[in-house]
Design a protein around this motif. Structure first.
Motif, PDB file in Angstrom:
ATOM      1  N   PHE A  12       1.211  -1.088   0.281  1.00 28.20           N
ATOM      2  CA  PHE A  12       0.055   0.115   0.067  1.00 28.20           C
ATOM      3  C   PHE A  12       1.081   0.679   0.163  1.00 28.20           C
ATOM      4  O   PHE A  12       0.511   2.371  -1.036  1.00 28.20           O
ATOM      5  CB  PHE A  12      -1.134   0.160   0.980  1.00 28.20           C
ATOM      6  CG  PHE A  12      -1.322   1.115   1.716  1.00 28.20           C
ATOM      7  CD1 PHE A  12      -2.845   1.200   0.615  1.00 28.20           C
ATOM      8  CD2 PHE A  12      -1.552   2.006   2.689  1.00 28.20           C
ATOM      9  CE1 PHE A  12      -3.432   2.600   0.975  1.00 28.20           C
ATOM     10  CE2 PHE A  12      -2.167   3.045   2.364  1.00 28.20           C
ATOM     11  CZ  PHE A  12      -3.989   3.833   1.692  1.00 28.20           C
ATOM     12  N   PRO A  29      -7.505  12.620  -3.172  1.00 28.03           N
ATOM     13  CA  PRO A  29      -8.010  11.252  -2.073  1.00 28.03           C
ATOM     14  C   PRO A  29      -8.395  10.679  -3.501  1.00 28.03           C
ATOM     15  O   PRO A  29      -7.850   9.676  -3.620  1.00 28.03           O
ATOM     16  CB  PRO A  29      -8.161  11.961  -0.922  1.00 28.03           C
ATOM     17  CG  PRO A  29      -8.388  13.298  -1.306  1.00 28.03           C
ATOM     18  CD  PRO A  29      -7.520  14.172  -2.454  1.00 28.03           C
ATOM     19  N   ILE A  30      -9.749  11.179  -4.210  1.00 27.69           N
ATOM     20  CA  ILE A  30     -10.733  10.515  -5.010  1.00 27.69           C
ATOM     21  C   ILE A  30      -9.148   9.930  -6.000  1.00 27.69           C
ATOM     22  O   ILE A  30      -9.679   8.607  -6.238  1.00 27.69           O
ATOM     23  CB  ILE A  30     -11.307  11.516  -6.006  1.00 27.69           C
ATOM     24  CG1 ILE A  30     -12.218  11.955  -4.866  1.00 27.69           C
ATOM     25  CG2 ILE A  30     -12.575  10.460  -6.455  1.00 27.69           C
ATOM     26  CD1 ILE A  30     -13.640  11.538  -4.418  1.00 27.69           C
ATOM     27  N   GLN A  31      -8.686  10.675  -6.882  1.00 29.94           N
ATOM     28  CA  GLN A  31      -7.186  10.396  -7.792  1.00 29.94           C
ATOM     29  C   GLN A  31      -6.692   9.010  -6.791  1.00 29.94           C
ATOM     30  O   GLN A  31      -6.292   7.740  -7.891  1.00 29.94           O
ATOM     31  CB  GLN A  31      -6.624  11.101  -8.028  1.00 29.94           C
ATOM     32  CG  GLN A  31      -7.148  12.408  -9.077  1.00 29.94           C
ATOM     33  CD  GLN A  31      -5.729  12.760  -9.565  1.00 29.94           C
ATOM     34  OE1 GLN A  31      -4.658  12.552  -9.464  1.00 29.94           O
ATOM     35  NE2 GLN A  31      -5.732  13.777  -9.337  1.00 29.94           N
ATOM     36  N   PHE A  32      -6.263   9.117  -5.407  1.00 33.24           N
ATOM     37  CA  PHE A  32      -5.423   8.111  -5.560  1.00 33.24           C
ATOM     38  C   PHE A  32      -6.292   7.163  -5.012  1.00 33.24           C
ATOM     39  O   PHE A  32      -5.602   5.692  -5.215  1.00 33.24           O
ATOM     40  CB  PHE A  32      -5.037   8.675  -3.955  1.00 33.24           C
ATOM     41  CG  PHE A  32      -4.216   7.461  -3.174  1.00 33.24           C
ATOM     42  CD1 PHE A  32      -3.106   6.619  -3.680  1.00 33.24           C
ATOM     43  CD2 PHE A  32      -4.865   6.630  -2.124  1.00 33.24           C
ATOM     44  CE1 PHE A  32      -2.140   6.117  -2.826  1.00 33.24           C
ATOM     45  CE2 PHE A  32      -4.003   6.130  -1.176  1.00 33.24           C
ATOM     46  CZ  PHE A  32      -2.661   5.444  -1.736  1.00 33.24           C
ATOM     47  N   LEU A  33      -7.728   6.600  -4.761  1.00 26.80           N
ATOM     48  CA  LEU A  33      -8.267   5.781  -4.353  1.00 26.80           C
ATOM     49  C   LEU A  33      -8.234   4.767  -5.940  1.00 26.80           C
ATOM     50  O   LEU A  33      -8.268   3.731  -6.067  1.00 26.80           O
ATOM     51  CB  LEU A  33      -9.706   6.027  -3.168  1.00 26.80           C
ATOM     52  CG  LEU A  33      -9.186   6.186  -2.266  1.00 26.80           C
ATOM     53  CD1 LEU A  33     -11.820   6.882  -1.768  1.00 26.80           C
ATOM     54  CD2 LEU A  33      -8.910   5.446  -1.284  1.00 26.80           C
ATOM     55  N   ASP A  34      -9.450   5.563  -6.943  1.00 26.65           N
ATOM     56  CA  ASP A  34      -8.745   5.131  -7.949  1.00 26.65           C
ATOM     57  C   ASP A  34      -7.757   3.903  -8.339  1.00 26.65           C
ATOM     58  O   ASP A  34      -8.023   3.208  -8.465  1.00 26.65           O
ATOM     59  CB  ASP A  34      -9.277   5.953  -8.703  1.00 26.65           C
ATOM     60  CG  ASP A  34     -10.536   6.842  -8.974  1.00 26.65           C
ATOM     61  OD1 ASP A  34     -11.242   5.928  -8.672  1.00 26.65           O
ATOM     62  OD2 ASP A  34     -10.672   7.823  -9.391  1.00 26.65           O
ATOM     63  N   ILE A  72      -5.204   2.987  -6.626  1.00 24.82           N
ATOM     64  CA  ILE A  72      -5.053   1.920  -5.630  1.00 24.82           C
ATOM     65  C   ILE A  72      -6.439   0.513  -6.130  1.00 24.82           C
ATOM     66  O   ILE A  72      -5.434  -0.291  -6.574  1.00 24.82           O
ATOM     67  CB  ILE A  72      -5.156   2.175  -4.052  1.00 24.82           C
ATOM     68  CG1 ILE A  72      -4.233   2.860  -3.713  1.00 24.82           C
ATOM     69  CG2 ILE A  72      -5.674   0.522  -3.663  1.00 24.82           C
ATOM     70  CD1 ILE A  72      -2.964   1.829  -3.007  1.00 24.82           C
ATOM     71  N   GLY A  73      -7.379   1.145  -6.193  1.00 19.65           N
ATOM     72  CA  GLY A  73      -8.286   0.240  -7.106  1.00 19.65           C
ATOM     73  C   GLY A  73      -7.999   0.071  -7.996  1.00 19.65           C
ATOM     74  O   GLY A  73      -8.099  -1.708  -8.224  1.00 19.65           O
TER      75      GLY A  73
END
Lengths: 305, 296
Positions: free
Chosen positions: A17, A61-66, A68-69
């Motif tokens: 991660f 943060p949204i970009q990061f979640l995307d 990682i997803g």
């Protein structure tokens, strides 16, 4: 023991991660990744269009979640230059790098293990002297220079081996030698000092006192116990070789991951660059985890900690 | 490890002074020190002692051979593809390599020692966090990481120092942490705490000075490493930029002339290797003298 393995496994996941987070941040270090990707003559409209197309106008943060997803699903983005999935491009190049790294490690081990044993058990002999000279040289000489010197001697002057590219088995010799010198130096050094340490243990003295011959003491008592640090260095070095071949691959025009990374950087192909860093670091983390499991098997005392 | 650390005391101090005198019995160390001193002198005095200007081009006299291959004393090491004097450029290259190496080592040493003392002294969550950060840094492929960061910020002298300095802290932190951990419970720390010393005083006055030996040993071995990495980056075109001479970019430019003028690639490589070997040998010797327990 199960707890140890579970703990290590969770740590490995955490590490992956964090690697993902670092790779993600690499792209945002400069503030605006889009400007790194476009050529200097791009207009503002072009930049905005690309930004929107890549989803880079969303909050971080949204970009990061995307990111990682997608990474979990094996999608590390699309190469800007090749217009292919970045992960696929990296994996296509992986066999060449793995082949080169494996050959380099093989050369390193074949030389370093006997050298380590002889120099530790026959201290002050000429082999010990030679080993320490080669170790210092192997850790000091820049790989790219050794590579160039090998090319000058074996390819340009003697015309024995090809200077560049990946073709017949002969083309593997020079790059593998170049890449193998550093691990060779390191492993020989670690093995030597590890054997010297074990030689002072009480159980070795006991073994000698029982009247066992040197060869038996060495093979049964010393080498077994001295080999744990060697397993560590070998595995970790192999892990770092997979990412450290950039220079060797560049000198010998070897079509591996390292050259892909360099190409990606020179072409400002950021998704591809992120993918190479991510894959190489992930391999290293996974090798580390595997290594922990090997320890448990090699040395039961570790389970206690 | 703990068993060893508690047994050191006076005997080590005595052994130290005896070994320091022994330097004359190590001809390789003396030779390394002389080589290094020469390199540093050349680096500092380059503008005064270099025979030419490092940027002065003479296209009619390009690729001139060195002295031993039929050249003349006017250009003892020959000239490069633009007719610049190779000896002069090697001298100026020493400045770049040594300056970047020393400054990057200082940056990473300060960061690493600070992280190590903090982690070892406080332990617990702080220690755990810093050590995970160290693991993360070790997991990331070093050259690839440095190259990616340079790709973002652009190659320059300052950026190289900052990037190499920021990424090189882990070895210091790991060793210094171990030292600080073993020291935390020693009598002199407990005593200092008992008379009311604050944490900051304990760290700066009592623990930090005791980690200097370890930091110096690692620093000297890291210096060799950084010099080679800087040369590699410049070789790939991601380090010091032409026309500023550096050993790495001289080698990079010489790649196109391997067939005809191989000394162009040979000489800077010898400069890098001789420097790195000297630094490594001195580092090994320092370790033997100061603290043989340090594993590198």
């Amino acid at each position: 023991m199960t707890i140890f393995i579970i703990r290590r496994f969770l740590l490995t996941l955490l590490m992956l991660f964090l690697v993902g987070l670092t790779v993600f941040m690499l792209g945002h270090l400069s503030g605006d990744p889009v400007r790194l990707m476009v050529p200097d003559q791009a207009t503002e409209a072009d930049i905005e269009r690309l930004r929107h197309a890549l989803g880079l106008d969303l909050p971080l943060p949204i970009q990061f979640l995307d990111f990682i997803g997608n990474a979990v699903r094996g999608d590390l983005g699309t190469s800007l230059r090749y217009r292919q999935p970045a992960l696929q491009l990296v994996m296509e190049r992986m066999p060449a790098t793995a082949e080169l790294s494996a050959a380099a490690m093989l050369i390193a081990l074949v030389v370093a293990i006997p050298a380590g044993i002889i120099s530790a058990t026959r201290r002050g002999s000429w082999i010990d002297g030679l080993t320490s000279v080669v170790s210092v040289a192997g850790q000091s000489l820049p790989a790219f220079w050794i590579g160039i010197m090998l090319i000058i001697v074996f390819a340009v002057q003697l015309r024995l081996l090809p200077a560049a590219g990946r073709g017949d088995p002969g083309s593997l010799v020079l790059p593998a030698l170049t890449l193998g010198l550093w691990p060779m130096a390191r492993i020989a050094r670690v093995f030597r000092s590890s054997i010297l340490e074990v030689l002072h243990e009480d159980y070795v003295r006991t073994a000698y006192a029982k009247g066992l011959r040197e060869r038996v003491v060495l093979s049964r008592h010393v080498l077994r116990n001295a080999s744990i640090p060697v397993v560590t260095v070998t595995a970790l070095t192999f892990g770092s070789l997979l990412g450290g071949t950039i220079i060797t691959e560049s000198v010998f025009a070897w079509p591996g991951v390292g050259r892909l990374a360099l190409e990606a950087i020179n072409n400002r192909d950021f998704p591809l660059m992120q993918a190479t860093v991510f894959v190489v670091a992930a391999i290293f983390v996974v090798i580390n985890f595997a290594l922990d499991l090997v320890y448990v098997w090699l040395d039961p005392r570790i389970r206690l900690t | 490890m703990a068993a060893i650390t508690t047994t050191i005391g006076l005997p080590v101090a005595r052994r130290r002074s005896r070994r320091a005198v022994d330097i004359l019995k190590h001809p390789t160390v003396v030779a390394s020190a002389l080589v290094l001193a020469t390199m540093v002198f050349v680096a500092i005095a380059a503008p005064l002692i270099a025979p030419y200007d490092p940027y002065e081009q003479h296209l009619e006299g390009r690729l001139g051979p060195p002295l031993w291959a039929g050249g003349s004393l006017t250009h003892p090491f020959g000239t490069d593809q633009l007719g610049r004097d190779v000896l002069t450029r090697l001298m100026y290259g020493a400045r770049v390599s040594i300056a970047i190496g020393v400054m990057a080592v200082l940056v990473s040493g300060v960061l690493g020692v600070a992280a190590g003392v903090t982690a070892g002294f406080y332990g617990g969550i702080v220690d755990e966090l810093l050590m995970r950060l160290a693991d993360l840094r070790l997991a990331l492929p070093f050259v690839l990481l440095v190259i990616s960061v340079i790709a973002v910020f652009g190659p320059s002298f300052t950026n190289l120092i900052v990037i190499l300095g920021l990424t090189g802290w882990v070895p210091y932190a790991k060793i210094v942490r171990a030292e600080a951990l073993s020291m935390r419970e020693r009598e002199f720390i407990v005593a200092a705490r008992a008379v009311g010393a604050r944490n900051s005083r304990l760290m700066f006055r009592h623990i930090l000075p005791n980690t200097v030996a370890a930091a110096i040993v690692i620093g000297s071995l890291e210096l060799a490493n950084i010099i080679v990495v800087e040369a590699s980056l410049s070789f790939l075109g991601l380090g010091v930029q032409a026309p500023t001479p550096s050993w790495g970019n001289m080698l990079g430019e010489a790649r196109d002339y391997l067939m005809s003028n191989f000394w162009l690639a040979t000489l800077p490589g010898i400069a890098i290797s001789v420097t790195a070997i000297s630094v490594n040998l001195i580092g090994d010797w320092l370790r033997d003298v100061l603290d043989p327990r340090i594993q590198t």
